[in-house]
Design a protein around this motif. Structure first.
Motif, PDB file in Angstrom:
ATOM      1  N   GLY A  66      18.576  14.130   9.379  1.00 58.11           N
ATOM      2  CA  GLY A  66      17.065  14.727   9.626  1.00 58.11           C
ATOM      3  C   GLY A  66      16.196  14.586   8.175  1.00 58.11           C
ATOM      4  O   GLY A  66      14.949  14.746   7.767  1.00 58.11           O
ATOM      5  N   SER A  67      17.093  14.787   6.793  1.00 59.83           N
ATOM      6  CA  SER A  67      16.025  15.080   5.648  1.00 59.83           C
ATOM      7  C   SER A  67      16.155  13.953   5.122  1.00 59.83           C
ATOM      8  O   SER A  67      16.756  13.300   4.802  1.00 59.83           O
ATOM      9  CB  SER A  67      17.529  15.862   4.950  1.00 59.83           C
ATOM     10  N   THR A  68      14.492  14.007   3.956  1.00 58.77           N
ATOM     11  CA  THR A  68      14.626  13.172   2.975  1.00 58.77           C
ATOM     12  C   THR A  68      15.029  13.694   1.871  1.00 58.77           C
ATOM     13  O   THR A  68      13.500  15.193   1.572  1.00 58.77           O
ATOM     14  CB  THR A  68      13.429  12.764   3.099  1.00 58.77           C
ATOM     15  N   TYR A  69      15.685  13.416   0.664  1.00 63.00           N
ATOM     16  CA  TYR A  69      15.528  14.506  -0.489  1.00 63.00           C
ATOM     17  C   TYR A  69      14.870  13.206  -1.535  1.00 63.00           C
ATOM     18  O   TYR A  69      14.956  11.663  -2.257  1.00 63.00           O
ATOM     19  CB  TYR A  69      17.278  14.367  -0.465  1.00 63.00           C
ATOM     20  N   VAL A  70      13.446  13.952  -2.724  1.00 59.98           N
ATOM     21  CA  VAL A  70      13.847  12.662  -3.773  1.00 59.98           C
ATOM     22  C   VAL A  70      14.539  13.363  -4.526  1.00 59.98           C
ATOM     23  O   VAL A  70      14.553  14.747  -5.099  1.00 59.98           O
ATOM     24  CB  VAL A  70      12.336  13.088  -3.554  1.00 59.98           C
ATOM     25  N   LEU A  71      14.959  11.940  -5.663  1.00 62.88           N
ATOM     26  CA  LEU A  71      15.775  12.553  -6.705  1.00 62.88           C
ATOM     27  C   LEU A  71      15.599  12.260  -7.794  1.00 62.88           C
ATOM     28  O   LEU A  71      14.908  11.099  -7.756  1.00 62.88           O
ATOM     29  CB  LEU A  71      16.955  11.994  -6.324  1.00 62.88           C
ATOM     30  N   THR A  72      14.975  13.067  -8.765  1.00 59.57           N
ATOM     31  CA  THR A  72      14.383  12.943 -10.372  1.00 59.57           C
ATOM     32  C   THR A  72      15.719  13.749 -11.257  1.00 59.57           C
ATOM     33  O   THR A  72      16.471  14.400 -10.767  1.00 59.57           O
ATOM     34  CB  THR A  72      13.417  13.412 -10.476  1.00 59.57           C
ATOM     35  N   GLY A  73      15.011  12.843 -12.528  1.00 60.68           N
ATOM     36  CA  GLY A  73      16.284  13.858 -13.695  1.00 60.68           C
ATOM     37  C   GLY A  73      15.422  15.243 -14.190  1.00 60.68           C
ATOM     38  O   GLY A  73      14.456  15.363 -13.021  1.00 60.68           O
ATOM     39  N   PRO A  74      16.012  15.343 -14.319  1.00 61.47           N
ATOM     40  CA  PRO A  74      15.534  17.584 -14.579  1.00 61.47           C
ATOM     41  C   PRO A  74      14.214  17.591 -16.130  1.00 61.47           C
ATOM     42  O   PRO A  74      13.344  18.745 -15.727  1.00 61.47           O
ATOM     43  CB  PRO A  74      16.391  17.524 -15.476  1.00 61.47           C
ATOM     44  N   ALA A  75      13.659  16.508 -16.509  1.00 60.42           N
ATOM     45  CA  ALA A  75      12.604  16.435 -17.009  1.00 60.42           C
ATOM     46  C   ALA A  75      12.215  14.867 -17.596  1.00 60.42           C
ATOM     47  O   ALA A  75      12.392  14.316 -17.122  1.00 60.42           O
ATOM     48  CB  ALA A  75      12.722  16.659 -18.962  1.00 60.42           C
ATOM     49  N   PRO A  76      10.292  14.925 -17.733  1.00 58.95           N
ATOM     50  CA  PRO A  76       9.832  13.663 -17.587  1.00 58.95           C
ATOM     51  C   PRO A  76       9.851  13.099 -18.809  1.00 58.95           C
ATOM     52  O   PRO A  76      10.113  13.687 -20.182  1.00 58.95           O
ATOM     53  CB  PRO A  76       8.300  14.232 -17.410  1.00 58.95           C
ATOM     54  N   VAL A  77      10.626  11.841 -18.942  1.00 62.28           N
ATOM     55  CA  VAL A  77      10.803  11.059 -20.626  1.00 62.28           C
ATOM     56  C   VAL A  77      10.254   9.520 -20.505  1.00 62.28           C
ATOM     57  O   VAL A  77       9.561   9.307 -19.258  1.00 62.28           O
ATOM     58  CB  VAL A  77      11.976  10.962 -20.150  1.00 62.28           C
ATOM     59  N   SER A  78       9.484   9.999 -21.600  1.00 62.84           N
ATOM     60  CA  SER A  78       8.802   8.464 -21.825  1.00 62.84           C
ATOM     61  C   SER A  78       9.708   7.524 -22.501  1.00 62.84           C
ATOM     62  O   SER A  78      10.666   7.232 -23.036  1.00 62.84           O
ATOM     63  CB  SER A  78       7.668   8.492 -22.745  1.00 62.84           C
ATOM     64  N   PRO A  79       9.102   6.070 -22.528  1.00 61.55           N
ATOM     65  CA  PRO A  79       9.625   4.735 -22.865  1.00 61.55           C
ATOM     66  C   PRO A  79      10.165   4.480 -24.727  1.00 61.55           C
ATOM     67  O   PRO A  79      11.525   5.162 -24.699  1.00 61.55           O
ATOM     68  CB  PRO A  79       9.439   3.853 -22.425  1.00 61.55           C
ATOM     69  N   ARG A  80       9.055   5.632 -25.193  1.00 56.24           N
ATOM     70  CA  ARG A  80       9.693   6.053 -26.262  1.00 56.24           C
ATOM     71  C   ARG A  80      10.543   7.196 -26.924  1.00 56.24           C
ATOM     72  O   ARG A  80      11.745   6.470 -27.685  1.00 56.24           O
ATOM     73  CB  ARG A  80       7.888   5.995 -27.311  1.00 56.24           C
ATOM     74  N   GLN A  81      10.802   7.197 -24.984  1.00 54.36           N
ATOM     75  CA  GLN A  81      11.332   9.239 -26.188  1.00 54.36           C
ATOM     76  C   GLN A  81      13.066   8.375 -25.315  1.00 54.36           C
ATOM     77  O   GLN A  81      13.622   8.654 -26.548  1.00 54.36           O
ATOM     78  CB  GLN A  81      11.137   9.991 -25.274  1.00 54.36           C
TER      79      GLN A  81
END
Length: 276
Positions: free
Chosen positions: A181-196
């Protein structure tokens, strides 16, 4: 037994490895006739989710199921999953983990697949990852041959995630209780741009890589070569005009794994051979 669909993909392959290393009995499902590089002891079954009857041999005797669907099937809605879930129940499956998308939670993508699974009567867990670090493989050929990478919205940042982290979260939710019954949103540890991201690939290579910023129209034309129009437009919306929620780092990976997610730079270092 745990059944993994999409077993030869960027998430399915490391998930099969993680489950096998943990001592689980695993059946790997893919549309291909063979499944190269599978760990010893893993059974491979050729099946196509759009043909539910083809999944029955894989699901017989299974206890848990990892569902991964293609963008084409995602665009078509969740109706075909009813047959797969019927076969899962008949085979003995009690727990299903769906690899969905953060776009369902932010209403960029339709919710039909999740709703179908929730109505199945099985214990369910939803994984909603944002963009994958492995999307950078799209640059591999131009980086190898010309040391150039092109993308739209060069300075817009998003917390993209390493597919291996998704696989590790999936392994935990498939193997342990407490996630129904859980929903987990999965992201990396920091935002990053295409240029980065391109700069991180450059650092991993130890050679200069030039970043070229595409227009939205150029990027859309390229995307339509490998994804349905609604998925392409939704993806461009996220890449170009993300919401605050889509740029936020989720705590769920660290909460489940007990460590932060891997950075894009770590992904680039591990996969640098693809860009040489």
């Amino acid at each position: 037994m745990i059944v993994v669909t999409g077993a030869t993909g960027n998430v399915g392959r490391p998930l099969v490895r993680a489950l096998a290393a943990a001592g689980e009995k695993v059946t790997a499902v893919s549309r291909g006739a063979t499944a190269p590089d599978m760990p010893t002891g893993v059974r491979h079954v050729r099946a196509d989710l759009s043909v539910p009857k083809s999944t029955e041999p894989a699901l017989d005797g299974a206890e848990a199921l990892f569902l991964l669907t293609s963008g084409e099937l995602l665009a078509g809605g969740g109706g075909y999953l009813n047959g797969v879930l019927d076969a899962a129940r008949a085979g003995g499956v009690r727990r299903v983990v769906l690899l969905s998308s953060q776009g369902v939670g932010t209403r960029r993508h339709p919710p039909e697949l999740e709703e179908t699974v929730k109505r199945s009567g099985l214990e369910w867990t939803m994984l909603q990852p944002g963009g994958f670090d492995s999307n950078a493989f799209a640059w591999a050929e131009t980086v190898r041959t010309r040391r150039v990478a092109a993308a739209p919205f060069g300075d817009v940042t998003l917390p993209t995630i390493d597919p291996d982290d998704i696989a590790e979260v999936a392994a935990v939710t498939l193997r342990t209780s407490g996630h129904g019954g859980s929903t987990y949103v999965l992201t990396g540890p920091a935002p990053v741009s295409p240029r980065q991201q391109v700069a991180a690939i450059e650092d991993a290579l130890g050679e200069p890589v030039r970043f070229v910023e595409q227009t939205r129209e150029e990027a859309r034309a390229q995307m339509l070569g490998y994804m349905p129009e609604p998925v392409a437009d939704a993806t461009l919306g996220v890449l170009g005009t993300p919401t605050v929620e889509e740029q936020r780092v989720s705590p769920d990976v660290e909460r489940i794994l007990g460590r932060p997610g891997r950075t894009f730079a770590q992904w680039a270092e591990r996969n640098v051979a693809a860009f040489k």
